[in-house]
Motif scaffolding. Sequence first.
Motif, PDB file in Angstrom:
ATOM      1  N   LEU A   1       0.834  -1.195   0.000  1.00 28.42           N
ATOM      2  CA  LEU A   1       0.000   0.000   0.000  1.00 28.42           C
ATOM      3  C   LEU A   1       0.875   1.254   0.000  1.00 28.42           C
ATOM      4  N   PHE A   2       1.929   1.180   0.811  1.00 29.60           N
ATOM      5  CA  PHE A   2       2.884   2.266   0.941  1.00 29.60           C
ATOM      6  C   PHE A   2       3.477   2.611  -0.425  1.00 29.60           C
TER       7      PHE A   2
ATOM      8  N   MET B   1       0.888   4.094  -2.874  1.00 27.79           N
ATOM      9  CA  MET B   1       0.555   5.491  -2.577  1.00 27.79           C
ATOM     10  C   MET B   1       1.722   6.422  -2.873  1.00 27.79           C
ATOM     11  N   LEU B   2       2.934   5.955  -2.537  1.00 29.75           N
ATOM     12  CA  LEU B   2       4.106   6.803  -2.717  1.00 29.75           C
ATOM     13  C   LEU B   2       4.354   7.087  -4.191  1.00 29.75           C
TER      14      LEU B   2
END
Lengths: 365, 167
Positions: free
Chosen positions: B71-72, B75-76
């Motif tokens: 997810l990180f 999103m990044l």
Amino acid sequence: MTTGSVWEWIIKSVVIVFGLLTGFAYLTLLERKVLAKIQVRIGPNRAGPMGLFQPLADAIKLIFKEEIIPSRADKIIFVLAPIITVIPALIILGVLPFGGIITLFGRQISLSLADLNVGVLYITAIASISIYGIVLAGWSSNNKYAMLGGIRSSAQMISYELALGLSFIGPILLSGSMSLHDIVAAQKPLWFVVYQPVGALIFWIATLAEVNRAPFDMPEAEQELTAGYHTEYSGMKFALFFMAEYIKMIAVSAIAATLFFGGYRFVLEDQYPILGPVWLLGKVIVLLFGMIWVRATLPRIRYDRLMAFGWKFLFPLALANVFFTAIGIVLEKLWLIPLLTIAVFLGAVVMVGISETRRWRSHVF
Amino acid sequence: MTLNYALFFILAAIAIASALGMLLSKNAVYSALFLILNFNVVAIFYVLLNAPFIALTQITVYAGAIMVLFLFVIMLLGAEQTGRISSARWVKPAAYSLGIILISEILYIIFAQTGVIPDAASIAAEFGSPVTVGKALFSRYLLPFEATSVLLIASMIGAIVLTKRKS
């Protein structure tokens, strides 16, 4: 599985959830009062005697506030995120023993919801999924500040989860069980904080980072990120984030009390099992006061320093703590554990101090 | 036992729905969330099979650590929109044929075996406890266990070396 035991579970669950919600309301008041005392202010004192109805007034205010959903936000996740944040906070105490066995209306009632043989793992599992609410809140708001807050918090929580998980291993090794009931029972003569002083300290620091409390409240650093991941939230949805943070504070204090400070056990508990929850509450309040005290005292750490501290100091220290605990248990000389771990801790502090001083002298930041 | 069957089929329906949701959603964040839901449902299956240790490890490692990183990264990088993937010509037929082979194997196993689902009571209560798992890992499966840990450390060092290359 009789109807009676199902009702028992339901009643216990309701009591735990309502206890946590009431605890949350009065923890906000306690925090404001203590902060006010430390900063030589008066604090909330208008609603009710000594401001005791202040949480009620706050709740009424928040319920009647306007709920705004930003037009370009991802609506489903925006609404779900506060709920995803609150649920892990409410269920994490499901495996915690609140007391021994009491007799009520001629029925033996154990003062805990469940005794899992993997109780400690349950706590790490729930702690590891509690990140999602904050990350998703930051992403779905469609706001750069909220997004940065969410990403920061996920990086921070992943980093400190390692040290947190390793600090659980000390009590597990000492009691030979992952059940929180057995861990409490093993602390009958002596609290584990005596054998695990460094472990308890690592647990304490890592939980401050996990619940995003000062001095690790990076995700909501006001001057950098406005309000961080909950910038776009208002009304009850904002209150849910607030609620999750404070319930997590209560939960980690209760877990710390159980793992290192003897849980519900204290004087007279053997004769009067009903005192168990009272002693646990007392220990939780002392630990909560410590958290508030830390917030009032320490300034926020810069973000890169925070990550470096987690990975380069806390994590190796936690590994060393596990190593020396295992050595002490294998040699069957438990008194070696505190001596060795404290020596390693002091050595590490001195080393970091020397290298930081050198860096500061040469002006390389 | 009817309660266990009811639980199993409801959970199975959720597991399949979340797997389909993961494959079909246009938004990568939604896909990741469906996958997390799927992992959690699988963890509940392990609990129903008297293996709480594996269940909670599944949640901690997969639903917790690994998916947070996924997810990180999504999103990044701002890679939420999974556009049309332009891949090599052989990918699609290969995917279809492998899928058909998998489905036929599943169907063969379902119809060739006329057994019943073993209920949790018939499995020894101690079979999935942390003590049993720990003893098995550190006695009978010691070599594979240590080999896995060496592999993990090697990959970790590899990642660190790759990020350090610039300076």
